[in-house]
Design an enzyme around this catalytic site. Structure first.
Site, PDB file in Angstrom:
ATOM      1  N   HIS A 268       1.009 -19.702  -0.153  1.00 19.22           N
ATOM      2  CA  HIS A 268      -0.139 -19.801   0.767  1.00 19.22           C
ATOM      3  C   HIS A 268      -1.457 -19.781  -0.012  1.00 19.22           C
ATOM      4  CE1 HIS A 268       2.072 -19.564   4.567  1.00 19.22           C
ATOM      5  NE2 HIS A 268       2.865 -18.699   3.963  1.00 19.22           N
ATOM      6  N   ASP A 331       4.925 -13.923   1.191  1.00 22.77           N
ATOM      7  CA  ASP A 331       5.883 -14.611   2.058  1.00 22.77           C
ATOM      8  C   ASP A 331       5.879 -16.114   1.802  1.00 22.77           C
ATOM      9  OD1 ASP A 331       3.202 -14.564   3.150  1.00 22.77           O
ATOM     10  OD2 ASP A 331       4.019 -15.596   4.899  1.00 22.77           O
ATOM     11  N   GLU A 332       6.949 -16.751   2.205  1.00 16.00           N
ATOM     12  CA  GLU A 332       7.055 -18.212   2.259  1.00 16.00           C
ATOM     13  C   GLU A 332       6.514 -18.887   0.993  1.00 16.00           C
ATOM     14  OE1 GLU A 332       6.792 -18.896   7.069  1.00 16.00           O
ATOM     15  OE2 GLU A 332       4.918 -18.867   5.944  1.00 16.00           O
ATOM     16  N   CYS A 333       7.032 -18.448  -0.146  1.00 14.95           N
ATOM     17  CA  CYS A 333       6.622 -19.046  -1.421  1.00 14.95           C
ATOM     18  C   CYS A 333       7.708 -20.007  -1.894  1.00 14.95           C
ATOM     19  CB  CYS A 333       6.382 -17.965  -2.471  1.00 14.95           C
ATOM     20  SG  CYS A 333       5.909 -18.628  -4.085  1.00 14.95           S
ATOM     21  N   PRO A 334       7.508 -21.319  -1.709  1.00 17.07           N
ATOM     22  CA  PRO A 334       8.508 -22.281  -2.176  1.00 17.07           C
ATOM     23  C   PRO A 334       8.670 -22.190  -3.692  1.00 17.07           C
ATOM     24  CG  PRO A 334       6.952 -23.315  -0.668  1.00 17.07           C
ATOM     25  CD  PRO A 334       6.389 -21.984  -1.028  1.00 17.07           C
TER      26      PRO A 334
END
EC number: 3.2.1.52
Length: 534
Positions: A268, A331-334
């Site tokens: 993000h 969170d949501e770290c590709p």
């Protein structure tokens, strides 16, 4: 004899039913004993502070000011021994930090608390015992009364939070203050300020001015649903100066609300890379502030330069925010760019890590160590569990309760914030009747049904559940009015679950009381969703 007993029983039952109909309090107090009669505020009513603790003075002045604004009454506030009439604030050192006793009779209102914090919560209850006029901003010269009763109250959880995402859409300081006002009315005490996102950086960092000149502005914004792939072709931006941040923090403190800032990392962070591309895995790439919603593959690279940058940013952030916790996202770290990066793969081998998940754990641990060295504590979404949890971290469980359970079993403190109960960007009624939202189905009844006391945890493990939080994500919420609409009345469910005793939980009774406080909500001009309430 029997007639007398049944007559007395009928009288008590009638009084009990009348009392239940009258005491519309949200959140519900731990213990309330109805008393016949009312206290009437008059010109000669005196507010007395029977304590040397200065924090009571501020709360007494709040009562004085609210009465002045709503009725025109100009009451005196004085210090001295407790009196037998008027409004009296009494210090009770035996009460817990946020607990209070509130005794209202025809002659006297007595508020007992350990400090101003408990007295402040007593005051919020007192206002709900009064007609909705108390919330009015125009003096009506009408007489105000408060229902008589005895209340002994204390919160179930110490953390009672609301999050507002300003990364997708910037909200002015005036609305942030209003959001805090409304939180305080319902005894919520933690404001999680989501300040950075792929789509915008919203906090001034003096060492890195490009974060506000470049990272705070995107060239356009999605309109409609994500699937439509339409854009408005209009630049959009905004940020808070450090002086504005200080102003909001000071405002929150007066309402006994702690503010937790969130600075997202390592995912993000596309907005950061638009200004400082050298922090990415592809330094030669031309990044731009994201214009689409969703998860970006452009993430921070765990180089030493990145850690230096984030530590410098956090140093300024921690200097602004006096609270204990700093939220770092996580969170949501590709991991795609990390897998393709020679530097990242070499670092994994050098550190003896198993995979990219452990590399993220390494990133978080580095930041955790730095935050801890500054006397603060790290808070992150439940993805920070992946690859191993940092030793001092608190976990915010959003993907259901599994992450929270796992963290509690590892003796880490947890805030429960499961998306299926507390993501307030979800529809709260039939989408055909509602403004555009991200999706989902989350009516008031479902939010209220959440129970933080989880059977998977032992009594000792359950002590690590320190509270709950609801989140207002704003991909589809672009205005203050709509943010308020999506927040209420579901924030009331959060307020009650986090404050009131588990054994008093009853949705039908809760809904009845919510309907009972609608006049007060109307007086506060809350733009709530009316579905099922009227």
């Amino acid at each position: 004899m029997k007639k007398n007993i049944w007559g007395l029983f009928a009288l008590l039952l009638c009084f009990s039913l009348h009392a239940q109909e009258s005491y519309n309090l949200v959140p519900k107090p731990a213990k309330l004993t109805p008393i016949q009669g009312k206290f009437t505020f008059q010109k000669n009513t005196v507010i007395t502070i029977s304590s040397k603790d200065d924090s009571f003075q501020a709360v007494a002045n709040m009562l004085k000011e609210q009465l002045r604004v709503s009725t025109g009454l100009l009451l005196d506030v004085k210090s001295g021994a407790a009196t037998s009439k008027g409004v009296v604030f009494v210090q009770n050192a035996n009460l817990a930090d946020e607990a209070y006793h509130l005794n209202v009779s025809a002659k006297k209102i007595e508020i007992q608390a350990k400090s101003g914090k408990g007295a402040f919560y007593a005051l919020q209850t007192l206002f709900q015992l009064m007609p909705a006029q108390i919330y009015s901003q125009s003096a009506s010269n009408e007489t105000l009364t408060a229902l008589a009763c005895q209340i002994e109250d204390a919160p179930r959880y110490s953390y009672r939070g609301m999050m507002l995402d300003v990364g997708r859409y910037y909200f002015p300081v005036s609305f942030i203050k209003r959001f805090l006002d409304l939180m305080a009315v319902y005894k919520l005490n933690t404001f999680h300020w989501h300040l950075t996102e792929d789509q915008g950086w919203r906090i001034e960092i003096k060492k890195y001015p490009l974060l506000t000149s470049i990272s705070s502005v995107r060239k356009e914004t999605m309109v409609g649903h994500y699937r439509d792939q339409k854009f408005d072709n209009k630049p959009y931006g905004g940020f808070y100066t450090q002086e504005e941040i200080k102003e909001v923090i000071a405002y929150a403190a007066k309402k006994f609300i702690t503010i937790i800032p969130e600075i997202e990392m390592p995912g993000h962070s596309q907005a950061v890379l638009a200004a400082y591309p050298e922090l990415g895995c592809n330094p030669d790439k031309i990044y731009q502030v994201a214009t689409k919603w969703g998860i970006s593959e452009d993430v921070l690279c765990p180089r030493e330069e990145t850690f230096t940058f984030m530590e410098n940013v956090l140093t300024e952030v921690m200097a602004l925010f006096p609270g204990q916790y700093i939220h770092i996202g996580g969170d949501e770290c590709p991991k795609k760019q990390w897998k393709e990066s020679r530097f990242c793969q070499d670092l994994i081998k050098k550190l003896g890590l198993k995979d990219e998940h452990e590399l993220q754990s390494y990133f978080i641990r580095r930041i955790d160590k730095f935050v801890t060295s500054k006397g603060k504590k790290l808070l992150g979404w439940d993805e920070i569990l992946e690859g191993g949890l940092s030793p001092n971290a608190m976990v915010m469980s959003w993907r259901g309760t599994k992450g929270g359970i796992e963290a509690a079993k590892q003796n880490h403190d947890v805030v429960m914030s499961p998306n299926s109960y507390f993501y307030l960007d979800y529809y709260q009624a039939d989408p055909k009747t509602q403004p555009l939202a991200i999706g989902g189905n989350l009516p008031l009844s479902k939010s209220y049904s959440f129970e933080p006391d989880l059977p998977e945890l032992t009594t000792e493990e359950a002590k690590h559940i320190v509270g709950i939080q609801a989140n207002v994500w704003t991909e589809y919420i672009s205005t203050p009015a709509y943010a308020e609409y999506m927040t209420f009345p579901r924030a009331l469910a959060l307020a009650e679950i986090s404050w009131s005793p588990k054994q008093t939980k009853d949705y039908d009774d809760f809904l009845r009381r919510v309907k009972g406080i609608l006049p007060g909500m109307d007086a506060l001009k809350i733009n709530y969703c009316p579905v099922g309430l009227k």
